[in-house]
Design a protein around this motif. Structure first.
Motif, short mmCIF file in Angstrom:
data_model
loop_
_atom_site.label_atom_id
_atom_site.label_comp_id
_atom_site.label_asym_id
_atom_site.label_seq_id
_atom_site.Cartn_x
_atom_site.Cartn_y
_atom_site.Cartn_z
N MET A 1 0.82 -1.19 0.00
CA MET A 1 0.00 0.00 0.00
C MET A 1 0.87 1.26 0.00
N VAL A 2 2.03 1.19 0.65
CA VAL A 2 2.91 2.36 0.65
C VAL A 2 3.37 2.65 -0.78
N HIS A 3 3.66 1.62 -1.54
CA HIS A 3 4.05 1.83 -2.93
C HIS A 3 2.88 2.37 -3.75
N ARG A 4 1.73 1.80 -3.56
CA ARG A 4 0.57 2.20 -4.36
C ARG A 4 0.12 3.63 -4.04
N PHE A 5 0.09 3.98 -2.76
CA PHE A 5 -0.50 5.26 -2.38
C PHE A 5 0.51 6.37 -2.09
N ARG A 6 1.79 6.00 -1.84
CA ARG A 6 2.78 7.01 -1.48
C ARG A 6 4.10 6.82 -2.22
N GLY A 8 6.10 4.50 -2.50
CA GLY A 8 7.14 3.77 -1.79
C GLY A 8 7.75 4.49 -0.61
N VAL A 9 7.33 5.73 -0.35
CA VAL A 9 7.88 6.51 0.75
C VAL A 9 6.96 6.38 1.96
N VAL A 10 7.52 5.90 3.08
CA VAL A 10 6.74 5.76 4.30
C VAL A 10 6.45 7.16 4.84
N PRO A 11 5.18 7.48 5.07
CA PRO A 11 4.85 8.80 5.61
C PRO A 11 5.43 8.99 7.01
N ALA A 12 5.62 10.24 7.37
CA ALA A 12 6.08 10.57 8.72
C ALA A 12 5.07 10.05 9.73
N ALA A 13 5.57 9.61 10.87
CA ALA A 13 4.71 9.03 11.90
C ALA A 13 4.01 10.14 12.68
N GLU A 14 2.78 10.42 12.28
CA GLU A 14 1.96 11.42 12.98
C GLU A 14 0.66 10.76 13.40
N TRP A 15 0.74 9.77 14.27
CA TRP A 15 -0.45 8.98 14.55
C TRP A 15 -1.12 9.20 15.89
N PRO A 16 -0.61 9.99 16.82
CA PRO A 16 -1.30 10.08 18.11
C PRO A 16 -2.78 10.42 17.95
N PRO A 121 13.86 1.77 4.22
CA PRO A 121 14.00 2.54 2.97
C PRO A 121 15.42 2.46 2.43
N GLY A 122 15.51 2.50 1.11
CA GLY A 122 16.81 2.50 0.44
C GLY A 122 17.37 3.91 0.40
N PRO A 123 18.49 4.07 -0.32
CA PRO A 123 19.12 5.39 -0.43
C PRO A 123 18.21 6.47 -1.02
#
Length: 148
Positions: A1-6, A8-16, A121-123
């Motif tokens: 889903m990260v590849h499909r929607f973003r 491949g970049v993991v979003p910043a953790a803003e989950w509180p 994540p890679g380089p």
């Protein structure tokens, strides 16, 4: 889903406080101590249950938040907060996978290392391209019966 929607970049953790992510994040936070206590008592079943709770809560998070619908709402601009919610959900799910990798390491070191690599994540800042963790065998069991 990260590849499909973003891409491949993991979003910043803003989950509180993000609805749908609380239980998976709680399971991730509680797992290390629960697994350590269970292993101290040589209770492998209880250790596995603590690890499995992360999986259950991640699946529940996906069922409740329906990331594909958040992505659709974001694309169509139907919901101003859909993109933020999608980022929070994806970040929480990747966090759960990373936690699983760490907690599985004593039991399944090769699988844990593979999961960890897939979540790093890679380089270029992107996760590796998606591929099955455990590809299916190319032959059926019936075809593998030994000869005479």
């Amino acid at each position: 889903m990260v590849h499909r929607f973003r891409d491949g970049v993991v979003p910043a953790a803003e989950w509180p406080g993000e609805p749908g992510t609380e239980s998976v994040l709680a399971a991730c936070q509680e797992a290390p101590d629960a697994v350590a206590a269970a292993l101290h008592d040589v209770d492998f079943r209880r250790a596995a249950a603590a690890v499995w709770r992360i999986v259950d809560e991640a699946n529940r998070c996906i069922d409740e938040t329906r990331p594909w619908e958040l992505a659709r709402a974001e694309r169509r601009h139907r919901s101003a907060c859909a993109g933020h919610r999608l980022d929070a959900v994806l970040a929480a799910l990747v966090h759960a996978c990373r936690t699983l990798a760490g907690e599985l390491e004593p039991f399944l070191p090769d699988a844990a290392a593979l999961i960890a690599r897939r979540c790093a994540p890679g380089p270029d800042g992107r996760l590796p391209s998606p591929a099955p963790l455990f590809p299916h065998s190319t032959h059926r069991e019936a075809d593998a019966t030994p000869g005479p």
